[in-house]
Design a protein around this motif. Structure first.
Motif, PDB file in Angstrom:
ATOM      1  N   ARG A  59      48.964  38.657  48.961  1.00 33.37           N
ATOM      2  CA  ARG A  59      48.905  38.015  47.573  1.00 33.37           C
ATOM      3  C   ARG A  59      48.807  36.613  47.742  1.00 33.37           C
ATOM      4  N   ALA A  60      49.165  35.779  48.869  1.00 32.54           N
ATOM      5  CA  ALA A  60      48.630  34.320  48.886  1.00 32.54           C
ATOM      6  C   ALA A  60      47.032  34.160  48.945  1.00 32.54           C
ATOM      7  N   MET A  61      46.263  35.036  49.481  1.00 29.97           N
ATOM      8  CA  MET A  61      44.895  35.088  49.629  1.00 29.97           C
ATOM      9  C   MET A  61      44.462  35.009  48.240  1.00 29.97           C
ATOM     10  N   ARG A  62      44.911  35.931  47.508  1.00 38.22           N
ATOM     11  CA  ARG A  62      44.277  36.342  45.889  1.00 38.22           C
ATOM     12  C   ARG A  62      44.795  34.985  45.142  1.00 38.22           C
ATOM     13  N   ARG A  63      45.959  34.512  45.449  1.00 37.96           N
ATOM     14  CA  ARG A  63      46.124  33.136  44.741  1.00 37.96           C
ATOM     15  C   ARG A  63      45.247  32.201  45.078  1.00 37.96           C
ATOM     16  N   TRP A  64      44.978  32.075  46.376  1.00 31.48           N
ATOM     17  CA  TRP A  64      44.144  30.821  46.866  1.00 31.48           C
ATOM     18  C   TRP A  64      42.643  31.011  46.180  1.00 31.48           C
ATOM     19  N   LEU A  65      42.214  32.432  46.260  1.00 32.34           N
ATOM     20  CA  LEU A  65      41.002  32.518  45.757  1.00 32.34           C
ATOM     21  C   LEU A  65      40.598  32.294  44.220  1.00 32.34           C
ATOM     22  N   VAL A  66      41.920  32.514  43.517  1.00 35.11           N
ATOM     23  CA  VAL A  66      41.739  32.113  42.233  1.00 35.11           C
ATOM     24  C   VAL A  66      41.589  30.678  41.864  1.00 35.11           C
ATOM     25  N   ARG A  67      42.390  29.811  42.751  1.00 32.48           N
ATOM     26  CA  ARG A  67      42.467  28.423  42.650  1.00 32.48           C
ATOM     27  C   ARG A  67      40.830  27.831  43.301  1.00 32.48           C
ATOM     28  N   VAL A  68      40.261  28.511  44.432  1.00 32.26           N
ATOM     29  CA  VAL A  68      38.960  28.140  44.754  1.00 32.26           C
ATOM     30  C   VAL A  68      37.824  28.143  43.853  1.00 32.26           C
ATOM     31  N   VAL A  69      37.813  29.398  42.872  1.00 36.56           N
ATOM     32  CA  VAL A  69      36.755  29.586  41.900  1.00 36.56           C
ATOM     33  C   VAL A  69      36.993  28.567  40.965  1.00 36.56           C
ATOM     34  N   ALA A  70      38.251  28.286  40.552  1.00 40.31           N
ATOM     35  CA  ALA A  70      38.444  27.171  39.471  1.00 40.31           C
ATOM     36  C   ALA A  70      37.926  25.769  40.058  1.00 40.31           C
ATOM     37  N   ALA A  71      38.243  25.615  41.301  1.00 43.22           N
ATOM     38  CA  ALA A  71      37.757  24.224  41.844  1.00 43.22           C
ATOM     39  C   ALA A  71      36.023  24.427  41.895  1.00 43.22           C
ATOM     40  N   MET A  72      35.630  25.264  42.443  1.00 42.37           N
ATOM     41  CA  MET A  72      34.165  25.524  42.236  1.00 42.37           C
ATOM     42  C   MET A  72      33.505  25.183  40.755  1.00 42.37           C
ATOM     43  N   THR A  73      34.032  25.703  39.694  1.00 45.91           N
ATOM     44  CA  THR A  73      33.489  25.665  38.403  1.00 45.91           C
ATOM     45  C   THR A  73      33.801  24.213  37.958  1.00 45.91           C
ATOM     46  N   ALA A  74      34.911  23.638  38.437  1.00 50.17           N
ATOM     47  CA  ALA A  74      35.067  22.159  37.896  1.00 50.17           C
ATOM     48  C   ALA A  74      33.946  21.410  38.436  1.00 50.17           C
ATOM     49  N   GLU A  75      33.309  21.803  39.730  1.00 50.47           N
ATOM     50  CA  GLU A  75      32.316  20.935  40.274  1.00 50.47           C
ATOM     51  C   GLU A  75      30.688  21.380  39.492  1.00 50.47           C
ATOM     52  N   GLY A  76      30.995  22.252  38.594  1.00 49.74           N
ATOM     53  CA  GLY A  76      29.884  22.674  38.173  1.00 49.74           C
ATOM     54  C   GLY A  76      29.092  23.832  38.341  1.00 49.74           C
ATOM     55  N   ILE A  77      29.765  24.571  39.501  1.00 45.77           N
ATOM     56  CA  ILE A  77      28.830  25.557  39.949  1.00 45.77           C
ATOM     57  C   ILE A  77      29.285  26.962  38.917  1.00 45.77           C
ATOM     58  N   THR A  78      28.077  27.731  38.853  1.00 40.89           N
ATOM     59  CA  THR A  78      28.206  28.742  37.746  1.00 40.89           C
ATOM     60  C   THR A  78      27.592  30.031  38.432  1.00 40.89           C
ATOM     61  N   GLN A  79      27.220  30.171  39.512  1.00 38.38           N
ATOM     62  CA  GLN A  79      26.808  31.183  40.276  1.00 38.38           C
ATOM     63  C   GLN A  79      27.482  31.401  41.892  1.00 38.38           C
ATOM     64  N   PHE A  80      27.876  32.574  42.017  1.00 36.89           N
ATOM     65  CA  PHE A  80      28.995  32.703  43.162  1.00 36.89           C
ATOM     66  C   PHE A  80      28.366  33.988  43.914  1.00 36.89           C
ATOM     67  N   LEU A  81      28.697  33.805  45.213  1.00 34.83           N
ATOM     68  CA  LEU A  81      28.507  34.886  46.334  1.00 34.83           C
ATOM     69  C   LEU A  81      29.985  35.158  47.108  1.00 34.83           C
TER      70      LEU A  81
END
Length: 271
Positions: A59-81
């Motif tokens: 569950r901690a990994m899933r919480r971390w993933l949610v925050r990482v994706v938010a941080a990436m989009t905040a940097e302007g990233i709109t495509q993910f792998l």
């Protein structure tokens, strides 16, 4: 946990091995999902009996993933792998990214045919795709035509590798695969990954690693220093490589749900 899930059904041309525990399906069980076989549930219960931290860490990994994706989009990233994406569950990358930016595209990659059988019907055509591939063969992933239909490798890309690295061997070949990934990424791309590490709790980490290795037959327990080598030639972003719930926390985690600091993660940017 779901005790009587709907048994996974094979798609045409996809072969399952229900008697062999599978990493993605064990993780799905820990997250309260429904896509797992009796062998996966039995393995997950053995792991939990020996180390009750295992579901908390999932569950901690899933919480971390949610925050990482938010941080990436905040940097302007709109495509993910998402490499080693696992089975669809709550807060998948394309769902989280869409909350922050409507024009996002996601390529999921996993080496388990079960993931394809269950994941593809849940994706958004034209915005997300799920490929059969392996992080130990980056060229086949990055050269896949379905990836190029959604992803522009000449533009910044957010790469996520969650819950995968501790199942990879500590060999020059593994290092070479991540170097190949780095070389193909455009400047401004980000790489976020996590892994079980031995620094904060060597006995707990070793015990959990041996449990996973005993069920899956593969992997390598690393130190944080060894994990940081995956970020070679990237700029590690704040707060660095830290226990998952210490990485840019947004809400407090209730004490009963707070796992021991066995899995660490970080995010780095390609200059």
């Amino acid at each position: 946990m779901a005790d009587e899930p709907v048994a996974p059904q094979a798609s045409p041309g996809i072969e399952h091995v229900p008697d062999v525990p599978n990493v993605a399906r064990i993780y799905d069980y820990f997250l309260g999902g429904h896509t797992h076989y009796p062998a996966d549930r039995a393995a997950a219960r053995r792991i939990t009996a020996a180390n009750p931290q295992a579901p908390l860490l999932a569950r901690a990994m899933r919480r971390w993933l949610v925050r990482v994706v938010a941080a990436m989009t905040a940097e302007g990233i709109t495509q993910f792998l998402d490499l080693g994406a696992g089975l669809p569950t709550q807060d998948n990358v394309h769902e989280v990214a869409a909350r922050h930016h409507p024009d996002t595209r996601v390529v999921y990659v996993d080496n388990d045919p079960t993931v394809l059988a269950h994941g593809r019907p849940l994706l958004e055509p034209g915005r997300s795709v799920l490929l059969l591939g392996d992080v130990q063969d980056m060229a086949s992933v990055l050269d896949h035509p379905d990836l190029h239909a959604l992803i522009d490798l000449t533009a910044p890309l957010g790469v996520i590798v969650s819950g995968v690295v501790h199942f990879l061997p500590e060999t020059p070949a593994t290092t070479a695969q991540f170097a190949a990934l780095r070389d193909r990424l455009a400047p401004g791309s980000t790489l976020a990954l996590n892994s079980l590490v031995s620094d904060a709790d060597p006995i707990g980490a070793t015990t959990l690693f041996r449990l996973y290795q005993g069920e899956t037959g593969r992997g390598q327990l690393r130190t944080a220093g060894q994990l940081q080598q995956f970020f070679t030639d990237f700029d590690l972003q704040q707060p660095g490589l830290v226990p998952l719930d210490d990485w840019r926390p947004d809400v407090p985690v209730p004490t009963p749900d707070l796992p021991r600091p066995l899995i660490w993660g970080g995010m780095a940017r390609k200059p």
